[in-house]
Design a protein around this motif. Structure first.
Motif, short mmCIF file in Angstrom:
data_model
loop_
_atom_site.label_atom_id
_atom_site.label_comp_id
_atom_site.label_asym_id
_atom_site.label_seq_id
_atom_site.Cartn_x
_atom_site.Cartn_y
_atom_site.Cartn_z
N MET A 172 0.77 -1.26 -0.07
CA MET A 172 -0.11 -0.01 -0.07
C MET A 172 0.85 1.36 -0.09
N ALA A 173 2.19 1.18 0.42
CA ALA A 173 3.28 2.23 0.35
C ALA A 173 3.56 2.32 -1.02
N ALA A 174 3.17 1.61 -1.99
CA ALA A 174 3.55 1.67 -3.21
C ALA A 174 2.64 1.49 -4.10
N PRO A 175 1.84 2.43 -4.22
CA PRO A 175 0.50 2.68 -5.21
C PRO A 175 0.69 2.07 -6.62
N ASP A 176 1.85 2.32 -7.10
CA ASP A 176 2.21 1.75 -8.63
C ASP A 176 2.59 0.47 -8.67
N GLY A 177 2.74 -0.18 -7.62
CA GLY A 177 2.96 -1.65 -7.39
C GLY A 177 4.74 -1.83 -7.24
N MET A 178 4.85 -3.18 -6.95
CA MET A 178 6.22 -3.41 -6.37
C MET A 178 6.63 -4.91 -6.77
N ARG A 179 7.80 -5.11 -7.31
CA ARG A 179 8.28 -6.10 -7.79
C ARG A 179 7.99 -7.28 -6.49
N ALA A 180 7.54 -8.56 -6.76
CA ALA A 180 7.23 -9.27 -5.81
C ALA A 180 8.47 -9.79 -5.26
N SER A 181 9.44 -9.86 -5.86
CA SER A 181 11.03 -10.33 -4.93
C SER A 181 11.28 -9.21 -3.96
N ASP A 236 1.15 -8.85 -11.96
CA ASP A 236 1.16 -8.60 -13.67
C ASP A 236 2.81 -8.52 -13.73
N LYS A 237 3.16 -9.62 -14.22
CA LYS A 237 4.50 -9.59 -14.63
C LYS A 237 5.51 -9.56 -13.51
N GLY A 238 5.33 -10.25 -12.38
CA GLY A 238 5.91 -10.06 -11.44
C GLY A 238 5.58 -8.86 -10.37
N ILE A 239 4.91 -7.91 -10.83
CA ILE A 239 4.42 -6.55 -10.21
C ILE A 239 3.27 -7.00 -9.31
N TRP A 240 3.25 -6.85 -7.83
CA TRP A 240 1.91 -7.00 -7.22
C TRP A 240 1.52 -5.54 -6.78
N THR A 241 0.27 -5.36 -6.73
CA THR A 241 -0.61 -4.14 -6.49
C THR A 241 -1.80 -4.52 -5.73
N ILE A 242 -2.02 -3.66 -4.61
CA ILE A 242 -3.08 -3.94 -3.79
C ILE A 242 -4.17 -3.26 -4.26
N THR A 243 -5.45 -3.72 -4.44
CA THR A 243 -6.83 -3.13 -4.98
C THR A 243 -7.43 -2.23 -3.89
N GLU A 244 -8.53 -1.38 -4.27
CA GLU A 244 -9.12 -0.64 -3.39
C GLU A 244 -10.12 -1.86 -2.34
N GLU A 282 3.52 -18.80 -11.45
CA GLU A 282 3.87 -17.36 -11.35
C GLU A 282 5.17 -16.96 -11.16
N GLU A 283 5.90 -17.80 -10.50
CA GLU A 283 7.48 -17.67 -10.26
C GLU A 283 8.11 -17.81 -11.71
N ALA A 284 7.78 -18.87 -12.51
CA ALA A 284 8.18 -18.98 -14.06
C ALA A 284 7.86 -17.55 -14.76
N GLU A 285 6.69 -17.15 -14.58
CA GLU A 285 6.28 -15.90 -15.30
C GLU A 285 7.39 -14.72 -15.04
N GLU A 286 7.62 -14.69 -13.58
CA GLU A 286 8.51 -13.54 -13.01
C GLU A 286 9.62 -13.69 -13.64
N GLN A 287 10.29 -14.90 -13.92
CA GLN A 287 11.76 -15.14 -13.89
C GLN A 287 11.86 -14.73 -15.48
N ALA A 288 10.92 -15.30 -16.35
CA ALA A 288 10.80 -15.09 -17.93
C ALA A 288 10.74 -13.44 -18.06
N TRP A 289 9.83 -12.94 -17.26
CA TRP A 289 9.73 -11.42 -17.59
C TRP A 289 11.11 -10.72 -17.16
N ALA A 290 11.67 -11.11 -16.18
CA ALA A 290 12.84 -10.30 -15.67
C ALA A 290 14.09 -10.58 -16.73
N GLU A 291 14.25 -11.67 -17.45
CA GLU A 291 15.09 -12.10 -18.44
C GLU A 291 14.77 -11.24 -19.68
N VAL A 292 13.26 -11.08 -19.96
CA VAL A 292 13.17 -10.56 -21.30
C VAL A 292 13.48 -9.04 -21.13
#
Length: 304
Positions: free
Chosen positions: A21-30, A77-85, A147-157
């Protein structure tokens, strides 16, 4: 055998929500998981590693976030976690960690019971939705693995694209436009480009408007509203502008593009560029594909 309680999991989740919630634009899961771990004294069981090298603590939290996603409290989304309202509201409404996690589990069960392949009568479905202790661990495990595979793939891309030679990256954008059936008539050679890197048209002869002017920036920092206005200054009344930037755009720049009345401008972030590349991959030439080659890997579709 050592176990983790629902209350302890709820404590992890509520603190994770505070961080996000302190990162309204989302934060990398890692990054979020690293901050979260620093705020707790982990038990030997939680701090222990699996044979794969991953820490049990991270698996515990990731498992629990599956409930939060299906509850509508968390977006990934692509390893970014965001809290909804809805997630913020639940965090405020349920200060007790155990009650917080139980509500998430209940909403997960209701979501699962409502799926088209759910079996049973209405009474059985309602019972399943209220049985928050009966969790489909196999479905959640598949979801976490994916989810973890998707995060790793996006980090590499993303790392690959950010490190690409600027002119190769420019050619990649031109190749994408061709795959989208636009006709690229000019790509800027090395040197000053006057604010335009690519020119394209809807037709091969360039007789049908609009003319498409593209500016491509391979940089780490986000494009500011001033940078956006500099590009819009080279757009004519019949032009459409595409601004591609690996560093994204500031909120002011996004608002400026969104509220334009005279200038038609589309902003394309690195994430959007990749999504378009993936969507039109089959229409790319073999030469174009070599700029960013992709390979699909089949997963068992996560049920959770």
């Amino acid at each position: 055998m050592a176990e983790i309680t629902r209350r302890r999991t709820g404590e992890f989740l509520r603190e994770l929500f505070r961080i996000l919630m302190a990162a309204p634009d989302g934060m990398r899961a890692s990054d979020a998981l690293q901050v979260l771990a620093s705020r707790f004294t982990l038990t030997p069981y939680e701090a222990d590693n699996y044979e794969s090298g991953s820490r049990r603590f991270e698996k515990i939290v990731r498992f629990a976030t599956v409930d939060c996603v299906k509850a509508g409290w968390l977006v990934k989304d692509k390893g970014i976690w965001t809290i909804t309202e809805a997630g913020q509201a639940a965090h405020a409404e349920l200060p007790d960690p155990e009650a917080f996690y139980k509500r998430a589990c209940k909403l997960y069960a209701e979501w699962k019971a409502a799926q088209p392949d759910a079996e049973g009568s209405a009474a059985e479905v309602a019972a399943a939705a209220s049985a928050v202790d009966d969790v489909d661990n196999n479905a959640k495990a598949a979801s976490v693995t994916f989810e973890e595979a998707e995060e790793q793939a996006w980090a590499e891309v993303s790392q690959y694209l950010r490190a690409m030679n600027p002119y190769d990256f420019q050619d990649l954008v031109a190749d994408l436009l061709r795959a989208m059936s636009y006709h690229v008539t000019w790509v800027s050679p090395p040197g000053k480009d006057g604010g335009v890197d690519i020119l394209a048209w809807p037709d091969a002869l360039g007789t049908r408007p609009p003319r498409i002017k593209v500016q491509v920036k391979r940089q780490q920092q986000a494009v500011s509203v001033e940078g956006l206005r500099s590009f819009m200054a080279v757009l004519g009344d019949d032009d459409v502008g595409l601004f591609v930037c690996t560093g994204g755009f500031t909120k002011d720049a996004e608002a400026e593009a969104r509220t334009q009345e005279k200038r038609r401008i589309t902003l394309i972030s690195l994430e959007k560029l990749f999504d378009l590349w993936d969507e039109h991959y089959d229409k790319l030439t073999d030469r174009a594909r070599r700029r960013l080659p992709l390979r699909s890997i089949r997963f068992l579709a996560p049920g959770g």
